[in-house]
Scaffold this motif. Structure first.
Motif, PDB file in Angstrom:
ATOM      1  N   LEU A   1      -7.999   5.069  -2.841  1.00 44.12           N
ATOM      2  CA  LEU A   1      -6.899   4.989  -3.676  1.00 44.12           C
ATOM      3  C   LEU A   1      -5.555   5.285  -2.667  1.00 44.12           C
ATOM      4  CD1 LEU A   1      -6.311   6.111  -7.254  1.00 44.12           C
ATOM      5  CD2 LEU A   1      -4.674   6.391  -5.792  1.00 44.12           C
ATOM      6  N   PHE A   2      -5.695   6.383  -2.077  1.00 43.91           N
ATOM      7  CA  PHE A   2      -4.494   6.543  -1.094  1.00 43.91           C
ATOM      8  C   PHE A   2      -4.409   5.544  -0.277  1.00 43.91           C
ATOM      9  CE2 PHE A   2      -2.851   8.837   2.668  1.00 43.91           C
ATOM     10  CZ  PHE A   2      -1.766   9.373   2.116  1.00 43.91           C
ATOM     11  N   PHE A   3      -5.360   4.982   0.335  1.00 45.03           N
ATOM     12  CA  PHE A   3      -5.086   3.867   1.375  1.00 45.03           C
ATOM     13  C   PHE A   3      -4.634   2.642   0.629  1.00 45.03           C
ATOM     14  CE2 PHE A   3      -8.991   5.439   3.899  1.00 45.03           C
ATOM     15  CZ  PHE A   3      -8.089   6.060   4.859  1.00 45.03           C
ATOM     16  N   HIS A   4      -5.046   2.268  -0.408  1.00 47.80           N
ATOM     17  CA  HIS A   4      -4.600   1.031  -1.118  1.00 47.80           C
ATOM     18  C   HIS A   4      -2.934   1.323  -1.508  1.00 47.80           C
ATOM     19  CE1 HIS A   4      -8.417  -1.121  -2.262  1.00 47.80           C
ATOM     20  NE2 HIS A   4      -8.530  -0.535  -1.064  1.00 47.80           N
ATOM     21  N   ASP A   5      -2.583   2.484  -1.975  1.00 46.84           N
ATOM     22  CA  ASP A   5      -1.214   2.978  -2.342  1.00 46.84           C
ATOM     23  C   ASP A   5      -0.583   2.789  -1.274  1.00 46.84           C
ATOM     24  OD1 ASP A   5       0.773   3.771  -4.193  1.00 46.84           O
ATOM     25  OD2 ASP A   5       0.857   5.688  -3.005  1.00 46.84           O
ATOM     26  N   CYS A   6      -0.506   3.520  -0.027  1.00 42.27           N
ATOM     27  CA  CYS A   6       0.146   3.420   0.963  1.00 42.27           C
ATOM     28  C   CYS A   6       0.367   1.894   1.493  1.00 42.27           C
ATOM     29  CB  CYS A   6      -0.268   4.582   2.013  1.00 42.27           C
ATOM     30  SG  CYS A   6      -0.182   6.191   1.452  1.00 42.27           S
ATOM     31  N   PHE A   7      -0.722   1.310   1.790  1.00 42.21           N
ATOM     32  CA  PHE A   7      -0.707   0.093   2.509  1.00 42.21           C
ATOM     33  C   PHE A   7       0.361  -1.210   1.805  1.00 42.21           C
ATOM     34  CE2 PHE A   7      -5.026   0.341   4.703  1.00 42.21           C
ATOM     35  CZ  PHE A   7      -4.474   1.519   5.462  1.00 42.21           C
ATOM     36  N   VAL A   8       0.619  -0.903   0.517  1.00 41.09           N
ATOM     37  CA  VAL A   8       1.107  -1.970  -0.393  1.00 41.09           C
ATOM     38  C   VAL A   8       2.638  -1.699  -0.466  1.00 41.09           C
ATOM     39  CG1 VAL A   8       1.312  -3.204  -2.525  1.00 41.09           C
ATOM     40  CG2 VAL A   8      -0.877  -2.494  -1.738  1.00 41.09           C
ATOM     41  N   GLU A   9       3.263  -0.628  -1.121  1.00 37.95           N
ATOM     42  CA  GLU A   9       4.722  -0.503  -1.046  1.00 37.95           C
ATOM     43  C   GLU A   9       4.998   0.794  -0.259  1.00 37.95           C
ATOM     44  OE1 GLU A   9       6.597  -2.232  -2.486  1.00 37.95           O
ATOM     45  OE2 GLU A   9       5.889  -3.789  -3.829  1.00 37.95           O
TER      46      GLU A   9
ATOM     47  N   LEU B   1      -0.354   7.923   8.232  1.00 40.54           N
ATOM     48  CA  LEU B   1      -0.116   7.052   7.299  1.00 40.54           C
ATOM     49  C   LEU B   1       0.454   7.482   6.300  1.00 40.54           C
ATOM     50  CD1 LEU B   1      -1.539   4.561   5.653  1.00 40.54           C
ATOM     51  CD2 LEU B   1      -3.553   5.858   5.352  1.00 40.54           C
ATOM     52  N   SER B   2       0.321   8.959   5.911  1.00 39.87           N
ATOM     53  CA  SER B   2       0.858   9.542   4.776  1.00 39.87           C
ATOM     54  C   SER B   2       2.536   9.483   4.545  1.00 39.87           C
ATOM     55  CB  SER B   2       0.399  11.098   4.746  1.00 39.87           C
ATOM     56  OG  SER B   2       1.222  11.854   5.857  1.00 39.87           O
ATOM     57  N   LEU B   3       3.094   9.328   5.941  1.00 37.12           N
ATOM     58  CA  LEU B   3       4.408   9.188   5.915  1.00 37.12           C
ATOM     59  C   LEU B   3       5.023   7.797   5.859  1.00 37.12           C
ATOM     60  CD1 LEU B   3       5.348  11.600   8.909  1.00 37.12           C
ATOM     61  CD2 LEU B   3       5.379  12.192   6.510  1.00 37.12           C
ATOM     62  N   TYR B   4       4.119   6.949   5.823  1.00 41.68           N
ATOM     63  CA  TYR B   4       4.265   5.344   5.875  1.00 41.68           C
ATOM     64  C   TYR B   4       5.060   4.884   4.516  1.00 41.68           C
ATOM     65  CZ  TYR B   4       3.890   0.284   5.810  1.00 41.68           C
ATOM     66  OH  TYR B   4       4.350  -1.088   5.884  1.00 41.68           O
ATOM     67  N   GLY B   5       6.168   4.194   4.530  1.00 39.96           N
ATOM     68  CA  GLY B   5       7.108   3.797   3.631  1.00 39.96           C
ATOM     69  C   GLY B   5       7.532   4.838   2.564  1.00 39.96           C
ATOM     70  N   VAL B   6       7.796   6.032   3.025  1.00 39.94           N
ATOM     71  CA  VAL B   6       8.172   7.141   1.927  1.00 39.94           C
ATOM     72  C   VAL B   6       9.591   6.625   1.347  1.00 39.94           C
ATOM     73  CG1 VAL B   6       8.794   9.455   1.934  1.00 39.94           C
ATOM     74  CG2 VAL B   6       6.714   9.095   3.156  1.00 39.94           C
ATOM     75  N   LYS B   7       9.722   6.911   0.086  1.00 37.36           N
ATOM     76  CA  LYS B   7      10.839   6.457  -0.538  1.00 37.36           C
ATOM     77  C   LYS B   7      11.979   7.777  -0.597  1.00 37.36           C
ATOM     78  CE  LYS B   7       9.260   2.176  -1.777  1.00 37.36           C
ATOM     79  NZ  LYS B   7       7.928   2.472  -0.957  1.00 37.36           N
ATOM     80  N   SER B   8      13.194   7.303  -0.840  1.00 43.44           N
ATOM     81  CA  SER B   8      14.376   8.225  -0.985  1.00 43.44           C
ATOM     82  C   SER B   8      15.219   7.656  -1.751  1.00 43.44           C
ATOM     83  CB  SER B   8      14.762   8.635   0.544  1.00 43.44           C
ATOM     84  OG  SER B   8      15.343   7.547   1.196  1.00 43.44           O
ATOM     85  N   GLY B   9      16.314   8.509  -2.172  1.00 46.07           N
ATOM     86  CA  GLY B   9      17.783   8.320  -2.771  1.00 46.07           C
ATOM     87  C   GLY B   9      17.299   7.226  -4.022  1.00 46.07           C
TER      88      GLY B   9
END
Length: 337
Positions: free
Chosen positions: A68-76, A311-319
């Motif tokens: 699930l973690f892989f699938h989440d990170c890879f998309v958005e 991977l765990s830092l990929y596409g991290v959201k802010s603001g």
């Protein structure tokens, strides 16, 4: 690597920015291991207790959560967008065809942790941080290596099923295609091989490898790369998979519940389940790494740790791109676009 049926350029967290920034140039978030030390000091304790109870109850939770973690990170990006439920105006990621086989236990362990944390420190801990921390703790629980999880992610405000297909690798891709896919997301061939080691736990549904058993080509129904005894057993297991889509087999037939390097050893024995698994042994760019990890578990663990931290830092959201959800399955203001 098969994560389904797997990234905007990879987020670099440490960049020198000019002193004056427009809103469009806002710096990425600075994540830290002790992000919740003051605002939610029991965060890690709650996660540990929740995953321990769930993994004992359902031993498939670790593998399901890692997937699930892989699938989440890879998309958005790693923003828990996969946890959002669909509604009458939006079909969310979790209902994309590629995600329908994700483990219900994986969703459940995140929801349980979030519920407890909302009672302890309401409105503080993001679902994306819960998912990242839970994944690490579960990997460690089943024998995998410990790795650092930096915290401070925000939860994403977009979750659309149509974004999924193009952002997940597929089990029938060639390794060259997978390498190209990963490189387009900022990941190396070496990281592809290391992350593929996640298949040392968990299972895959028969539909994901049935072509290797029944429809390999016009003259040979079964893939000759597969060990004949494995093929014989899988044909029995998957005989009725078209009528029962839940039919599945362990990715690692030898130690399916233990995170170790057996996955790579199995590839050398022709015991790889998926086309993409066996492809790693046959491609000149990935074969040396398969052979290294098959004989040196520590080398695999070291590579896996680095790949997972990245991977765990990929596409991290802010603001304005993110929020701390009150519920992991719903946007705070039910935004759907």
């Amino acid at each position: 690597m098969a994560m389904a049926a797997a990234f905007p350029a990879f987020l670099i967290l440490y960049i020198a920015f000019p002193l004056t920034l427009t809103s469009a140039q806002a710096p990425p978030p600075v994540l830290t291991e002790d992000y919740y030390a003051k605002t939610c000091p029991d965060f890690q304790k709650v996660i540990r207790e929740t995953v321990t109870e769930k993994q004992k109850e359902k031993p498939v939770t670790a593998a399901g959560t890692l997937r699930l973690f892989f699938h989440d990170c890879f998309v958005e990006g790693c923003d828990a967008s996969l946890l959002i439920s669909s509604n009458h105006v939006n079909k969310a990621e979790r209902d994309a065809d590629e995600n329908l086989s994700l483990s219900g236990d994986a969703f459940d362990v995140i929801m349980k942790a979030k519920t407890t944390l909302e009672l302890t420190c309401p409105g503080v801990v993001s679902c994306s941080d819960i998912l990242a921390e839970t994944t690490r703790d579960l990997v460690t629980m089943v024998g995998g290596p410990f790795y650092k999880v930096k915290l401070g992610r925000l939860d994403g405000r977009v979750s659309k099923a149509e974004h999924v297909f193009a952002n997940l690798p597929r089990t029938n891709q060639t390794i060259d295609e997978m390498i190209k896919f990963f490189e387009s997301k900022g990941f190396t061939a070496e990281e592809l091989v290391a992350l593929s080691g996640a298949h040392t736990i968990g299972f895959s549904h028969c539909k994901e490898f049935s072509d290797r058993l029944f429809k390999y080509n016009a003259t040979t129904p079964t893939d000759p790369e597969m060990h004949p005894k494995l093929a014989e057993g899988l044909k029995k297991t998957c005989a009725n998979f078209t009528k029962d889509p839940s039919m599945s087999a362990f990715n690692d037939m030898i130690t399916p519940g233990k995170f170790d390097n057996m996955y790579y050893q199995n590839l050398k024995r022709r015991l790889g389940l998926l086309t993409s698994d066996m492809g790693l042994l046959n491609n000149p760019r990935t074969k040396p790494l398969v052979e290294l990890y098959a004989t040196n578990q520590q080398a695999f663990f070291d590579a896996f740790v680095k790949a997972m931290e990245k991977l765990s830092l990929y596409g991290v959201k802010s603001g304005k791109d993110g929020e701390v959800r009150r519920r992991c399955d719903t946007f705070n203001d039910v935004i759907t676009s």
